[in-house]
Design an enzyme around this catalytic site. Sequence first.
Site, mmCIF file in Angstrom:
data_model
loop_
_atom_site.group_PDB
_atom_site.id
_atom_site.type_symbol
_atom_site.label_atom_id
_atom_site.label_comp_id
_atom_site.label_asym_id
_atom_site.label_seq_id
_atom_site.Cartn_x
_atom_site.Cartn_y
_atom_site.Cartn_z
ATOM 1 N N GLY A 57 27.532 47.497 27.933
ATOM 2 C CA GLY A 57 26.413 47.918 28.792
ATOM 3 C C GLY A 57 26.917 48.100 30.211
ATOM 4 N N LYS A 77 19.595 37.448 28.644
ATOM 5 C CA LYS A 77 18.254 37.233 28.143
ATOM 6 C C LYS A 77 17.488 38.553 28.106
ATOM 7 C CE LYS A 77 15.234 36.991 31.136
ATOM 8 N NZ LYS A 77 15.282 38.263 31.910
ATOM 9 N N GLU A 86 6.501 38.330 41.847
ATOM 10 C CA GLU A 86 7.324 39.427 42.369
ATOM 11 C C GLU A 86 6.411 40.532 42.866
ATOM 12 O OE1 GLU A 86 11.136 40.189 39.971
ATOM 13 O OE2 GLU A 86 9.624 39.683 38.483
ATOM 14 N N HIS A 101 12.898 31.825 32.463
ATOM 15 C CA HIS A 101 12.928 31.282 33.829
ATOM 16 C C HIS A 101 11.856 30.202 34.047
ATOM 17 C CE1 HIS A 101 15.597 34.556 34.331
ATOM 18 N NE2 HIS A 101 14.747 35.465 34.761
HETATM 19 C C1 BG6 Z 1 15.084 38.968 35.428
HETATM 20 C C2 BG6 Z 1 13.959 39.778 34.868
HETATM 21 O O1 BG6 Z 1 15.558 38.049 34.491
HETATM 22 O O2 BG6 Z 1 14.625 38.260 36.567
HETATM 23 C C3 BG6 Z 1 13.387 40.713 35.924
HETATM 24 O O3 BG6 Z 1 14.440 40.542 33.776
HETATM 25 C C4 BG6 Z 1 13.014 39.953 37.166
HETATM 26 O O4 BG6 Z 1 12.250 41.395 35.418
HETATM 27 C C5 BG6 Z 1 14.180 39.098 37.614
HETATM 28 O O5 BG6 Z 1 12.691 40.903 38.169
HETATM 29 C C6 BG6 Z 1 13.792 38.193 38.759
HETATM 30 O O6 BG6 Z 1 14.947 37.549 39.217
HETATM 31 P P1 BG6 Z 1 15.045 37.012 40.697
HETATM 32 O O7 BG6 Z 1 16.356 36.330 40.770
HETATM 33 O O8 BG6 Z 1 14.926 38.204 41.590
HETATM 34 O O9 BG6 Z 1 13.877 36.082 40.866
#
Ligand code: BG6
Length: 522
Positions: A40, A187, A255, A279
Site C-alpha cells: 500500500g 487497523k 474531529e 482508539h
Molecule cells: C485513524 C482513523 O485511525 O485515526 C481516522 O482511521 C482518524 O479516521 C484518525 O481521522 C485520527 O487520528 P488522530 O491521531 O488525528 O487523532
Amino acid sequence: MSTVNQVVDRQAEPLCQPTPHDIGEQRGPRPEPCLMVIFGATGDLTARKLVPAISKLAQLDQLPDEFAVLGCSRGRRSDEEFRDYFREAVAEFGDKTALDDPKFRRLAGRLFYEPADVSVLDEMHRLARRIEQLHKDYPLGNNVLFYLATPPQQFLPIIRGIGEVGLTNRPRASARGSGWARIIVEKPFGTDLASAHELNEALRSVFGEANSFRIDHYLGKETVQNVMVMRFANSIFELMWNREHIEHVQITVAESIGVEGRGKFFEQTGLLRDVAQNHLMQLLTLVAMEPPAVGTPDGTRDEKIKVLRSLRPLTVEDVVAGQYAAGEIDGKPVPGYREEPDVAANSQTETFLAVRAFIDNWRWAGVPFYLRCGKRLPRKLTEIAVQFQHPPVNLFRSLDCPVHPANRLIIRIQPDEGIALEFGAKAPGPRLCIEPVSMDFRYRGTFGQPLADAYQRLLLDVMIGNSSLFLRYDAVESAWAYFQPVLDAWKAGQKRLALYRAGTWGPNPPASGASESSWRDE
Ligand code: BG6
C-alpha cells in the site's frame, strides 16, 4: 522515617525541569539493520503517516545504520518515480526541512519500488526475489519488516501470500543481524470478531505472535502513555480512582474533518470500526485498568484484557449512531456525508458513535463511561474527563451564589496536550461565592518542544522488537466481542441513524441515556 531536616532539604531543592536539550537527547537502543517492505506504498496512510515518520527518523538519525524501504502496490512505477512520490509526500505531510538534509538524501537513495498484485502468487514470488536481491546488494542484516498499509480486505491475502512464498523462513542471519521477519498490521484489524479471529490465526501460523505487531497509533502518543504514568507514578490520583469517588468518566475523540477523500474506505468501515473499536477502547482500558504486576513484560496487556472482559454486554440501546448532514465548520460551509465523493446517496454509515459502557468489576461497578467519537464535530479534541462525586455535605448551600460544579480531572490527549484539575475557589469579594478554577499542566509550556509523532515511536519499537505498545491477539478479539451484539443488531436492520449538522456536537442523547450535560459537556 523522615526528619525535619529532610523536609527542609527537600524544600531547598531547585525545581528540576528537564530542558528541551535533555529530552532531545533521549534515545533508545539503535535498531538493527533492516528492509522495510510497505504494502500500500502509494496509499493515503503511507503518504500521511509513514513517509513523514520515516523521513523524520532519518533526520533525527534514529533509523538503523543500514536501512532501505521497498514500496509495493499494484501500479507500475520505477524506483526513481517512487523516490519522487516519497519526496512529494514529505513536502505535503511531513517536515519539509528534511528534504535538504544529507541524512534524508542518503535514505532517498535506499528507496525502491516493486509492483505486485498480492492475490497473484507469481507476483508475490517476484516480490520475494526482489527482497532477496536487496539483501544481497545491501547489508540489511537479513531482517525484513513488513507493513500492511493497504485497505483491510487485503490483509489476509498478503499474510497468506508472504507465508506461501516463504518470506518468513528465509536463510538465517548473517553475522550482522539476527534475521527476523516482523509484520505491522494496520487497523481496523478485521471487520468483526470472526474476521479478526481468522486474521489472528493467519498471523499465528505465518509469523507467530512475537513477530506480529497490531498497531493502534493512539498508543504511540505521548499523552496516551502519560495516562499510565499519571495514575501509577503518582500516589494522589489512585486513591480516588474508583467508584467511591468518581461519578462518571467521559472519553471523547472528536474531529472537525470529514472523510477527507476516503469515502470508499469509510463506506465499508464506519466510525465504530474506524475509531471506537480501537482508539476509544484503548483509552478506556488505560483509564480503567489495575496497576500491572511489576517486571512482567506483558503485565499491562494482561490488565487491559481484564477490563475488556469485564465490560457489561453492550446492547443497541446503549449506543447512539449518527451521520453528519451539511453544516458549517469554522464559519465555512461543508457538505453532508452523503454528498462526499464515493458515498452512497442513501448511505447508512455512521460518522458519529456514542456508547454508554459499564465495567462490572469491584473498582468500577455502577460508574458509567460515556464514550463518543465523531467526524465533522466543531473542533478536534481528544480528551478524558473524570468527573468526581460532589462532597458528601454542601456546607455552602445557604449561599445565594450558584452551587459550584464537582471536581473534574481533564486529561487532554490532543490538542493543547496536558492535564487540568478543576475545583472550586472562593472568588474575592465580600460575599462567599465559589467559582470554578483550574490547575493546569501543559506539555508545551513545561517541556518546551513539540511532541514526537506516534508513528515515529511505534516504528522504532517494532525495529527493536518491543511489542508493549501494540495490541495482543486477545485484546483485539475482546474489543470486537464487545461490539459484536451491536454489529449483529445493525445487520438485522436495527440501526437507527440520527443526522446531525456538521459543526455541532452530534445527535441528541437517547431518552434513557446519559444526562444532557454528559453528552454535551465539552
Ligand atoms: C485513524 C482513523 O485511525 O485515526 C481516522 O482511521 C482518524 O479516521 C484518525 O481521522 C485520527 O487520528 P488522530 O491521531 O488525528 O487523532
